[in-house]
Design a protein around this motif. Structure first.
Motif, PDB file in Angstrom:
ATOM      1  N   PRO A 275       0.839  -1.206   0.000  1.00 29.08           N
ATOM      2  CA  PRO A 275       0.000   0.000   0.000  1.00 29.08           C
ATOM      3  C   PRO A 275       0.870   1.252   0.000  1.00 29.08           C
ATOM      4  N   LYS A 276       0.404   2.289  -0.695  1.00 25.02           N
ATOM      5  CA  LYS A 276       1.144   3.560  -0.713  1.00 25.02           C
ATOM      6  C   LYS A 276       1.073   4.223   0.673  1.00 25.02           C
ATOM      7  N   VAL A 277      -0.102   4.159   1.282  1.00 27.12           N
ATOM      8  CA  VAL A 277      -0.293   4.619   2.665  1.00 27.12           C
ATOM      9  C   VAL A 277      -0.885   3.438   3.414  1.00 27.12           C
ATOM     10  N   ARG A 278      -0.306   3.105   4.541  1.00 26.54           N
ATOM     11  CA  ARG A 278      -0.694   1.871   5.228  1.00 26.54           C
ATOM     12  C   ARG A 278      -2.079   2.012   5.858  1.00 26.54           C
ATOM     13  N   PRO A 279      -3.051   1.188   5.431  1.00 27.70           N
ATOM     14  CA  PRO A 279      -4.391   1.212   6.045  1.00 27.70           C
ATOM     15  C   PRO A 279      -4.408   0.343   7.295  1.00 27.70           C
ATOM     16  N   SER A 280      -5.593   0.150   7.882  1.00 27.03           N
ATOM     17  CA  SER A 280      -5.686  -0.714   9.059  1.00 27.03           C
ATOM     18  C   SER A 280      -5.283  -2.133   8.675  1.00 27.03           C
ATOM     19  N   GLN A 295     -10.631 -19.857  -6.689  1.00 25.86           N
ATOM     20  CA  GLN A 295     -10.393 -19.204  -5.403  1.00 25.86           C
ATOM     21  C   GLN A 295      -9.045 -18.510  -5.411  1.00 25.86           C
ATOM     22  N   ASP A 296      -8.910 -17.513  -4.558  1.00 23.19           N
ATOM     23  CA  ASP A 296      -7.653 -16.826  -4.330  1.00 23.19           C
ATOM     24  C   ASP A 296      -7.265 -17.011  -2.861  1.00 23.19           C
ATOM     25  N   TYR A 297      -6.017 -16.690  -2.544  1.00 22.56           N
ATOM     26  CA  TYR A 297      -5.566 -16.761  -1.155  1.00 22.56           C
ATOM     27  C   TYR A 297      -4.739 -15.525  -0.852  1.00 22.56           C
ATOM     28  N   LEU A 298      -4.711 -15.140   0.419  1.00 21.45           N
ATOM     29  CA  LEU A 298      -4.066 -13.891   0.799  1.00 21.45           C
ATOM     30  C   LEU A 298      -3.504 -14.016   2.203  1.00 21.45           C
ATOM     31  N   ILE A 299      -2.279 -13.524   2.383  1.00 22.11           N
ATOM     32  CA  ILE A 299      -1.745 -13.346   3.731  1.00 22.11           C
ATOM     33  C   ILE A 299      -1.424 -11.873   3.935  1.00 22.11           C
ATOM     34  N   ASN A 300      -1.681 -11.410   5.142  1.00 20.47           N
ATOM     35  CA  ASN A 300      -1.444 -10.016   5.520  1.00 20.47           C
ATOM     36  C   ASN A 300      -0.188  -9.979   6.382  1.00 20.47           C
ATOM     37  N   ARG A 301       0.919  -9.527   5.804  1.00 21.23           N
ATOM     38  CA  ARG A 301       2.196  -9.549   6.505  1.00 21.23           C
ATOM     39  C   ARG A 301       2.277  -8.436   7.548  1.00 21.23           C
ATOM     40  N   ALA A 302       3.108  -8.678   8.561  1.00 22.91           N
ATOM     41  CA  ALA A 302       3.219  -7.727   9.662  1.00 22.91           C
ATOM     42  C   ALA A 302       3.764  -6.372   9.222  1.00 22.91           C
ATOM     43  N   ASP A 303       4.454  -6.335   8.063  1.00 25.87           N
ATOM     44  CA  ASP A 303       4.987  -5.054   7.582  1.00 25.87           C
ATOM     45  C   ASP A 303       3.945  -4.233   6.824  1.00 25.87           C
ATOM     46  N   GLY A 304       2.686  -4.713   6.774  1.00 30.14           N
ATOM     47  CA  GLY A 304       1.616  -3.974   6.111  1.00 30.14           C
ATOM     48  C   GLY A 304       1.392  -4.366   4.663  1.00 30.14           C
ATOM     49  N   PHE A 339      -4.158  -8.356 -10.169  1.00 28.02           N
ATOM     50  CA  PHE A 339      -3.844  -8.059  -8.775  1.00 28.02           C
ATOM     51  C   PHE A 339      -3.834  -6.565  -8.456  1.00 28.02           C
ATOM     52  N   ASP A 340      -3.734  -5.709  -9.469  1.00 23.70           N
ATOM     53  CA  ASP A 340      -3.542  -4.284  -9.218  1.00 23.70           C
ATOM     54  C   ASP A 340      -4.635  -3.662  -8.350  1.00 23.70           C
ATOM     55  N   ASP A 341      -5.894  -4.019  -8.567  1.00 22.12           N
ATOM     56  CA  ASP A 341      -6.986  -3.451  -7.771  1.00 22.12           C
ATOM     57  C   ASP A 341      -7.580  -4.464  -6.801  1.00 22.12           C
ATOM     58  N   TYR A 342      -6.828  -5.497  -6.524  1.00 21.79           N
ATOM     59  CA  TYR A 342      -7.392  -6.623  -5.777  1.00 21.79           C
ATOM     60  C   TYR A 342      -7.873  -6.237  -4.382  1.00 21.79           C
ATOM     61  N   MET A 343      -7.135  -5.372  -3.711  1.00 24.73           N
ATOM     62  CA  MET A 343      -7.434  -5.083  -2.316  1.00 24.73           C
ATOM     63  C   MET A 343      -8.723  -4.286  -2.115  1.00 24.73           C
ATOM     64  N   LYS A 344      -9.337  -3.852  -3.192  1.00 23.47           N
ATOM     65  CA  LYS A 344     -10.622  -3.158  -3.081  1.00 23.47           C
ATOM     66  C   LYS A 344     -11.754  -4.110  -2.671  1.00 23.47           C
ATOM     67  N   HIS A 345     -11.472  -5.406  -2.647  1.00 23.22           N
ATOM     68  CA  HIS A 345     -12.429  -6.349  -2.054  1.00 23.22           C
ATOM     69  C   HIS A 345     -12.738  -5.981  -0.601  1.00 23.22           C
ATOM     70  N   PHE A 346     -11.766  -5.382   0.087  1.00 33.36           N
ATOM     71  CA  PHE A 346     -11.875  -5.134   1.520  1.00 33.36           C
ATOM     72  C   PHE A 346     -12.291  -3.687   1.755  1.00 33.36           C
ATOM     73  N   HIS A 347     -13.362  -3.510   2.527  1.00 33.28           N
ATOM     74  CA  HIS A 347     -13.959  -2.173   2.602  1.00 33.28           C
ATOM     75  C   HIS A 347     -13.006  -1.134   3.186  1.00 33.28           C
ATOM     76  N   ASP A 348     -12.087  -1.553   4.077  1.00 33.54           N
ATOM     77  CA  ASP A 348     -11.174  -0.571   4.658  1.00 33.54           C
ATOM     78  C   ASP A 348      -9.942  -0.324   3.784  1.00 33.54           C
ATOM     79  N   TRP A 349      -9.902  -0.949   2.606  1.00 34.76           N
ATOM     80  CA  TRP A 349      -8.851  -0.670   1.631  1.00 34.76           C
ATOM     81  C   TRP A 349      -9.415  -0.015   0.367  1.00 34.76           C
TER      82      TRP A 349
END
Length: 444
Positions: A275-280, A295-304, A339-349
């Motif tokens: 992320p350009k600016v780190r969200p929650s 299906q897709d899979y995702l891990i959220n790393r501790a570095d954001g 993958f470029d717009d993938y994180m828009k699945h999540f409302h806080d992203w």
């Protein structure tokens, strides 16, 4: 079969930004003429088998042969997601193996969580290992129905010992817990994430310190029986092995032609997103399910940052680009854009700008019946296999390798019956891979 050997110059995954100083190491300038055990493959399966052999007290000579640089195959290219499959396949598993057989698989995968934590802490391995909850999100009506039906099957199976860990959420709770507003149903359970390349290369370094002879960039071309041993043929000469272990996953047909059409190389795609600016911080890792095997899979790393893999809806309609393909030196066109717009699945992203800074390909070893082949080859004494993890190796390899090491030492093979190699499985001719992927015909 040279057509099934790894190709040179593979794409560089995010995990390989931590490439080790012994990536192209050869413990001796020449191949040893003989060894007690030869292991083909330096990835997750081959390395953990060597580790457990030494832990079992084996003190003979072990030579490990790797076709490319160390740990450069699927282990260095997966999503880093230690996520057991506990409920979603219960109907099909029960139909094939009964309640006891289905429970055996789920319990075995769940046991990997504690086993991995114990291994990493005992060996003091720095690999960004984190325990948390994974969240399966279901975004189509068929995925929702499958989740509910399989969850019901899961909860009524009296032999499953990990039911306490799995929780179903519906309606507004599902949307809130998953952070995905389109999710009517989600299921959460314990899972882990880690840097797989760091895990395996750390273990491999320890094995080398204990005497393992590593020979990288040494493709194996086949083997043949020589008296009571195995003559292993490589591009650099031959080595005579008392026991041979094939840990080559998708590339197994290159070493053992009997696995042609039984372990099929499948080209997959994975990405690293910053992320350009780190969200929650997302509170879960994810499986994001659409129709069938999509299906897709995702891990959220501790570095954001996040690692996202799959893109199956983009790949699997086109048989020619992924099926029976060993070329991980190229990307499938259009996958970066997936993958470029993938994180828009999540409302806080939704309003977070992201950069897809790594996209890579990897070759998965899918099997004709969707289960790995583990054990001593039928009618070929002292030749063992641990391969074909069907894109689901993280929660299956570790304890399979531990069991195989014990088996090599003369003990009973303790893995789920579905994993055990047998003459019946080897002679079965039906290949279920394309049907399971929803790809009945090739399209250009």
């Amino acid at each position: 079969m040279t057509d099934y050997l790894p190709v040179p110059n593979p794409t560089k995954s995010f995990w390989l930004t931590a490439e080790v100083d012994f990536h192209d190491h050869r413990s001796t300038a020449e191949l040893p003429a003989e060894a007690d055990i030869v292991i083909v493959g330096s990835g997750y399966a081959g390395t953990t088998t060597a580790h457990f052999l030494m832990e079992e007290g084996f003190d003979g000579t072990i030579v490990m042969l790797e076709a490319r640089d160390v740990c450069s195959g699927a282990t260095a290219r997966n999503g880093g997601h230690l996520k057991p499959s506990l409920y979603y396949s219960q109907k099909s598993w029960t139909k094939k193996f009964g309640e006891k057989g289905a429970a055996e698989i789920a319990n075995f995968e769940f046991a990997h969580l504690a086993a991995m934590k114990e291994l990493i802490e005992r060996e003091k391995i720095d690999c960004d290992f984190v325990f948390g909850r994974s969240c399966d999100v279901h975004l189509t009506s068929s995925a929702v129905n499958a989740a509910l039906e399989n969850y019901q099957q899961f909860t009524k199976n009296p032999y499953i010992t990990c039911k306490h860990d799995v929780q179903l959420h519906v309606g507004e709770n599902a949307k809130t817990i998953s952070h995905v507003l389109d999710s009517e149903v989600c299921v959460t359970f314990t899972a882990g994430q880690l840097w797989p390349y760091k895990l395996v290369t750390s273990l491999l370094r320890k094995c080398m310190q204990k005497g393992l002879n590593l020979q990288t960039n040494t493709p194996v071309l086949g083997s043949e029986k020589f008296e009571d041993k195995w003559l292993v043929k490589t591009a650099r000469g031959t080595i005579l092995a008392k026991k041979l272990v094939i840990a080559t996953n998708a590339y197994t047909a290159s070493v053992e032609p009997r696995f042609l059409n039984k372990i099929v190389p499948i080209k997959g795609i994975c990405s690293h997103i910053t992320p350009k600016v780190r969200p929650s911080h997302l509170s879960h890792t994810y499986g994001i399910r659409y129709d069938g095997a999509d299906q897709d899979y995702l891990i959220n790393r501790a570095d954001g940052t996040v690692v996202v893999g799959g893109a199956k809806k983009h790949i699997f309609p086109f048989k020619n680009v992924f099926y029976n393909v060993v070329d991980d030196s190229t990307l499938i066109p259009g996958t970066k854009e997936y993958f470029d717009d993938y994180m828009k699945h999540f409302h806080d992203w939704k309003f977070t700008e992201t950069e897809t800074d790594h996209v890579w390909s990897g070759i998965l070893g899918y099997t004709d019946d969707s289960f790995p082949y583990v054990g001593e080859m039928p009618h070929e004494s002292n030749k063992f296999i641990i391969a074909g993890f069907h894109g689901h190796g993280m929660p299956r390899v570790l304890l399979s390798a531990k069991a195989l090491a014990s088996n090599i030492m003369g003990k009973e093979l303790e893995v789920p019956a579905a994993f055990k190699i047998s003459q019946e499985r080897m002679t079965k001719t039906r290949n279920e891979i394309l049907a399971s992927l929803g790809t009945p015909v090739a399209r250009l």
